[in-house]
Design a protein around this motif. Structure first.
Motif, PDB file in Angstrom:
ATOM      1  N   ILE A  99       0.657  -1.218   0.385  1.00  0.00           N
ATOM      2  CA  ILE A  99      -0.087   0.092   0.259  1.00  0.00           C
ATOM      3  C   ILE A  99       0.916   0.985   0.134  1.00  0.00           C
ATOM      4  O   ILE A  99       0.289   2.455  -0.928  1.00  0.00           O
ATOM      5  CB  ILE A  99      -0.648   0.158   1.666  1.00  0.00           C
ATOM      6  CG1 ILE A  99      -1.775  -0.879   1.111  1.00  0.00           C
ATOM      7  CG2 ILE A  99      -1.748   1.342   0.730  1.00  0.00           C
ATOM      8  CD1 ILE A  99      -2.795  -1.228   0.295  1.00  0.00           C
ATOM      9  N   VAL A 100       2.086   0.933   1.074  1.00  0.00           N
ATOM     10  CA  VAL A 100       2.955   2.313   1.009  1.00  0.00           C
ATOM     11  C   VAL A 100       3.236   2.608  -0.710  1.00  0.00           C
ATOM     12  O   VAL A 100       3.373   3.384  -1.083  1.00  0.00           O
ATOM     13  CB  VAL A 100       4.125   2.237   2.040  1.00  0.00           C
ATOM     14  CG1 VAL A 100       4.995   3.441   1.873  1.00  0.00           C
ATOM     15  CG2 VAL A 100       3.277   2.268   3.473  1.00  0.00           C
ATOM     16  N   VAL A 101       4.469   1.584  -1.052  1.00  0.00           N
ATOM     17  CA  VAL A 101       4.924   2.047  -2.236  1.00  0.00           C
ATOM     18  C   VAL A 101       4.013   2.941  -2.925  1.00  0.00           C
ATOM     19  O   VAL A 101       3.789   3.098  -4.394  1.00  0.00           O
ATOM     20  CB  VAL A 101       5.151   0.526  -2.674  1.00  0.00           C
ATOM     21  CG1 VAL A 101       5.930   0.399  -4.110  1.00  0.00           C
ATOM     22  CG2 VAL A 101       5.734  -0.189  -2.227  1.00  0.00           C
ATOM     23  N   LEU A 155       7.715  -1.470  -7.143  1.00  0.00           N
ATOM     24  CA  LEU A 155       7.079  -0.693  -8.050  1.00  0.00           C
ATOM     25  C   LEU A 155       6.442  -1.659  -8.672  1.00  0.00           C
ATOM     26  O   LEU A 155       5.446  -2.052  -9.214  1.00  0.00           O
ATOM     27  CB  LEU A 155       7.044   0.929  -7.952  1.00  0.00           C
ATOM     28  CG  LEU A 155       6.478   1.374  -8.975  1.00  0.00           C
ATOM     29  CD1 LEU A 155       4.973   1.483  -8.356  1.00  0.00           C
ATOM     30  CD2 LEU A 155       6.462   2.829  -9.230  1.00  0.00           C
ATOM     31  N   GLN A 156       7.648  -2.328  -8.996  1.00  0.00           N
ATOM     32  CA  GLN A 156       6.927  -2.609 -10.979  1.00  0.00           C
ATOM     33  C   GLN A 156       6.145  -3.982 -10.290  1.00  0.00           C
ATOM     34  O   GLN A 156       5.357  -5.091 -11.027  1.00  0.00           O
ATOM     35  CB  GLN A 156       8.787  -2.772 -11.446  1.00  0.00           C
ATOM     36  CG  GLN A 156       9.211  -1.657 -12.303  1.00  0.00           C
ATOM     37  CD  GLN A 156      10.084  -1.461 -11.297  1.00  0.00           C
ATOM     38  OE1 GLN A 156      10.331  -1.935 -10.261  1.00  0.00           O
ATOM     39  NE2 GLN A 156      10.596   0.505 -11.574  1.00  0.00           N
ATOM     40  N   SER A 157       6.765  -5.037  -9.363  1.00  0.00           N
ATOM     41  CA  SER A 157       6.278  -5.671  -8.810  1.00  0.00           C
ATOM     42  C   SER A 157       4.367  -5.546  -8.792  1.00  0.00           C
ATOM     43  O   SER A 157       2.951  -6.197  -8.849  1.00  0.00           O
ATOM     44  CB  SER A 157       6.696  -6.515  -7.872  1.00  0.00           C
ATOM     45  OG  SER A 157       6.672  -5.949  -6.510  1.00  0.00           O
ATOM     46  N   GLU A 207       3.082  -3.366 -10.134  1.00  0.00           N
ATOM     47  CA  GLU A 207       2.864  -2.553 -11.728  1.00  0.00           C
ATOM     48  C   GLU A 207       2.061  -3.684 -12.201  1.00  0.00           C
ATOM     49  O   GLU A 207       0.802  -3.921 -12.635  1.00  0.00           O
ATOM     50  CB  GLU A 207       3.508  -1.852 -12.423  1.00  0.00           C
ATOM     51  CG  GLU A 207       3.733  -0.573 -11.270  1.00  0.00           C
ATOM     52  CD  GLU A 207       4.649   0.162 -12.274  1.00  0.00           C
ATOM     53  OE1 GLU A 207       4.740   1.210 -12.524  1.00  0.00           O
ATOM     54  OE2 GLU A 207       5.552  -0.015 -13.000  1.00  0.00           O
ATOM     55  N   LYS A 208       2.866  -4.769 -12.127  1.00  0.00           N
ATOM     56  CA  LYS A 208       1.962  -5.889 -12.605  1.00  0.00           C
ATOM     57  C   LYS A 208       0.703  -6.594 -11.842  1.00  0.00           C
ATOM     58  O   LYS A 208      -0.019  -7.074 -13.532  1.00  0.00           O
ATOM     59  CB  LYS A 208       3.132  -6.998 -12.208  1.00  0.00           C
ATOM     60  CG  LYS A 208       2.533  -8.806 -13.110  1.00  0.00           C
ATOM     61  CD  LYS A 208       3.882  -9.349 -12.782  1.00  0.00           C
ATOM     62  CE  LYS A 208       3.747 -10.865 -13.360  1.00  0.00           C
ATOM     63  NZ  LYS A 208       4.562 -11.990 -12.148  1.00  0.00           N
ATOM     64  N   TYR A 209       0.028  -6.190 -11.047  1.00  0.00           N
ATOM     65  CA  TYR A 209      -0.846  -6.387 -10.863  1.00  0.00           C
ATOM     66  C   TYR A 209      -2.125  -5.521 -11.100  1.00  0.00           C
ATOM     67  O   TYR A 209      -3.192  -5.414 -10.827  1.00  0.00           O
ATOM     68  CB  TYR A 209      -1.508  -6.962  -9.323  1.00  0.00           C
ATOM     69  CG  TYR A 209      -0.108  -8.338  -9.213  1.00  0.00           C
ATOM     70  CD1 TYR A 209      -1.301 -10.048  -9.408  1.00  0.00           C
ATOM     71  CD2 TYR A 209       1.360  -7.955  -8.668  1.00  0.00           C
ATOM     72  CE1 TYR A 209      -0.518 -10.973  -8.936  1.00  0.00           C
ATOM     73  CE2 TYR A 209       1.433  -9.428  -8.871  1.00  0.00           C
ATOM     74  CZ  TYR A 209       1.215 -10.723  -8.726  1.00  0.00           C
ATOM     75  OH  TYR A 209       1.967 -11.592  -8.759  1.00  0.00           O
ATOM     76  N   VAL A 210      -1.158  -4.407 -10.830  1.00  0.00           N
ATOM     77  CA  VAL A 210      -2.564  -2.343 -10.592  1.00  0.00           C
ATOM     78  C   VAL A 210      -1.816  -2.353 -11.559  1.00  0.00           C
ATOM     79  O   VAL A 210      -1.322  -0.826 -11.370  1.00  0.00           O
ATOM     80  CB  VAL A 210      -2.646  -1.926  -9.083  1.00  0.00           C
ATOM     81  CG1 VAL A 210      -2.789  -0.762  -9.312  1.00  0.00           C
ATOM     82  CG2 VAL A 210      -2.702  -3.195  -7.934  1.00  0.00           C
ATOM     83  N   PRO A 211      -2.056  -2.105 -12.675  1.00  0.00           N
ATOM     84  CA  PRO A 211      -1.543  -1.649 -14.175  1.00  0.00           C
ATOM     85  C   PRO A 211      -1.411   0.009 -14.169  1.00  0.00           C
ATOM     86  O   PRO A 211      -1.281   0.919 -14.967  1.00  0.00           O
ATOM     87  CB  PRO A 211      -1.846  -2.329 -15.359  1.00  0.00           C
ATOM     88  CG  PRO A 211      -2.994  -2.865 -15.162  1.00  0.00           C
ATOM     89  CD  PRO A 211      -3.233  -3.600 -13.742  1.00  0.00           C
ATOM     90  N   GLN A 212      -2.960   0.437 -13.242  1.00  0.00           N
ATOM     91  CA  GLN A 212      -3.356   1.585 -13.577  1.00  0.00           C
ATOM     92  C   GLN A 212      -1.920   2.539 -13.056  1.00  0.00           C
ATOM     93  O   GLN A 212      -1.952   4.123 -13.453  1.00  0.00           O
ATOM     94  CB  GLN A 212      -4.716   2.207 -12.554  1.00  0.00           C
ATOM     95  CG  GLN A 212      -5.779   1.651 -12.986  1.00  0.00           C
ATOM     96  CD  GLN A 212      -6.168   0.056 -11.785  1.00  0.00           C
ATOM     97  OE1 GLN A 212      -5.271  -1.257 -11.394  1.00  0.00           O
ATOM     98  NE2 GLN A 212      -7.330   0.116 -11.390  1.00  0.00           N
ATOM     99  N   LEU A 213      -1.599   1.928 -12.098  1.00  0.00           N
ATOM    100  CA  LEU A 213      -0.348   2.459 -11.500  1.00  0.00           C
ATOM    101  C   LEU A 213       0.987   3.093 -12.502  1.00  0.00           C
ATOM    102  O   LEU A 213       2.089   4.058 -12.221  1.00  0.00           O
ATOM    103  CB  LEU A 213       0.262   1.917 -10.381  1.00  0.00           C
ATOM    104  CG  LEU A 213       0.337   1.927  -8.961  1.00  0.00           C
ATOM    105  CD1 LEU A 213       0.376   1.035  -7.867  1.00  0.00           C
ATOM    106  CD2 LEU A 213      -0.603   3.095  -8.340  1.00  0.00           C
ATOM    107  N   ARG A 214       0.777   2.751 -13.267  1.00  0.00           N
ATOM    108  CA  ARG A 214       1.749   2.781 -14.461  1.00  0.00           C
ATOM    109  C   ARG A 214       1.360   4.520 -15.598  1.00  0.00           C
ATOM    110  O   ARG A 214       2.301   4.833 -15.782  1.00  0.00           O
ATOM    111  CB  ARG A 214       1.699   1.440 -15.757  1.00  0.00           C
ATOM    112  CG  ARG A 214       1.941   0.367 -15.718  1.00  0.00           C
ATOM    113  CD  ARG A 214       2.689  -0.430 -16.299  1.00  0.00           C
ATOM    114  NE  ARG A 214       3.060  -2.091 -16.380  1.00  0.00           N
ATOM    115  CZ  ARG A 214       2.530  -3.120 -15.928  1.00  0.00           C
ATOM    116  NH1 ARG A 214       1.572  -2.940 -16.790  1.00  0.00           N
ATOM    117  NH2 ARG A 214       2.819  -4.066 -15.668  1.00  0.00           N
TER     118      ARG A 214
END
Lengths: 168, 184
Positions: B51-53, B101-103, B105-112
């Motif tokens: 959550i922090v990341v 963060l990359q790990s 983003e794999k599950y929450v692509p919105q963060l990209r």
């Protein structure tokens, strides 16, 4: 509490609803739930006392929160009854301060919400049934939300601390 | 991770978490020890680190109107990690390694991508629901009184985050008398 059960009257609250024995843990959980119920009654009385001093969005907020406190009280009473114990009734009167205006009303509600949060947090580890603990945690989380919204209504930070402990 | 144990671990937290940050669950349920307290706390800390990341990323790209709120939340999420680590290490748990963060983003692509204010808040709402479900799941597993108390205090704060985010979104901040972290 080994003989807890038949005709047993919980301190400050109702009584066993039948003559069957209650396990120590069921009895302890019922007593804890009843202390939470009594606090919810205090909250309901405070909201009834304060709502008349509020108007507009503050009043709408207080009315919405009061409805949720009613839900908590009803759910707690049902949980107590499921343990074959009669839940407490509300007190005849509650000692609440005279309110001079909306600011005082919101401050009173915030104070009692904080007391309620503290009681819930303290109760979590004392509740033996995992299901009841989660049930209490869900209500505690809702009380924390009430406190946040009341703080915002008072123009105070709605997220004041990272650990929500309630009032000392 | 033992399949049954993992299923039990995620128990109540799993329902309704099939989309968005709910997909982060595989990154959370990595710990399995003989002590349910250590298992629950390590997984709770791992969820908080995620959550922090995620919030750091959101806050870094947020529009000015919500940057202050997200900064407050991420600060409190960091405090949660610290508050959970102390008693966990005391009982013999190990501090999990914070995720990249990359790990996530794999599950929450919105963060990209850079999100608009409402989209960022919507993701924040999902993150808070995810963490609340996890904390309620921890309440089921924990047996240590101090750990039950501190996770309860963290739960209260996350419930407040959720209410504030909902209000910022124009939603009812307290739609239910029992905050479960479920979407409906």
């Amino acid at each position: 509490l080994g003989a807890a059960g038949a005709g047993f009257v919980l301190a400050g609250c109702g009584s066993a609803a039948d003559s069957g024995p209650l396990s120590d843990q069921l009895f302890a959980d019922a007593a804890m739930l009843d202390s939470l119920l009594q606090q919810e009654y205090t909250l309901l009385a405070a909201y009834d006392h304060a709502i008349g001093r509020l108007s507009g969005s503050d009043r709408a907020l207080a009315v919405a929160i009061r409805a949720q406190e009613r839900n908590h009280a009803d759910a707690l009473a049902a949980q107590i009854r499921s343990r074959k114990v009669t839940p407490s009734s509300p007190a005849a009167t509650y000692s609440l301060p005279a309110l001079s205006g909306a600011a005082g009303a919101l401050a009173l509600l915030d104070r009692i919400e904080q007391q309620t949060i503290a009681l819930y947090v303290d109760s979590l580890a004392k509740i033996g049934s995992v299901e009841v603990r989660v049930f209490a945690a869900q209500m505690m989380a809702n009380e924390a939300q009430h406190a946040s919204l009341l703080a915002a209504a008072r123009r105070l930070p709605p997220l004041p601390t990272a650990l929500v402990t309630g009032a000392p | 991770v033992n399949r049954l144990t993992r299923k039990q671990l995620l128990g109540a937290a799993a329902a309704g978490a099939a989309v968005g940050p709910g997909l982060l669950r595989p990154l959370v349920a990595q710990a399995q020890t003989g002590d349910p307290n250590i298992t629950a706390m390590e997984n709770t800390i791992r969820a908080k680190q995620l959550i922090v990341v995620a919030y750091e990323r959101l806050a870094a790209t947020a529009s000015p109107g919500i940057r202050g709120l997200l900064a407050t939340i991420v600060d409190q999420e960091r405090q949660h990690v610290a508050a959970l680590l102390v008693p966990t290490e005391y009982i013999g748990g190990l501090p999990p390694t914070p995720p990249a963060l990359q790990s996530i983003e794999k599950y929450v692509p919105q963060l990209r991508r850079r999100l608009t204010g409402p989209a960022a808040l919507k993701l924040a709402e999902q993150l808070e629901q995810f963490t609340i479900r996890g904390l309620l799941g921890a309440q089921r597993q924990l047996t240590d009184a101090k750990l039950i108390e501190v996770t309860g205090e963290v739960l209260g704060c996350d419930a407040q985050h959720l209410a504030v985010v909902r209000r910022q979104l124009g939603e009812n901040p307290i739609p239910r008398a029992f905050e479960t972290g479920q979407t409906r």
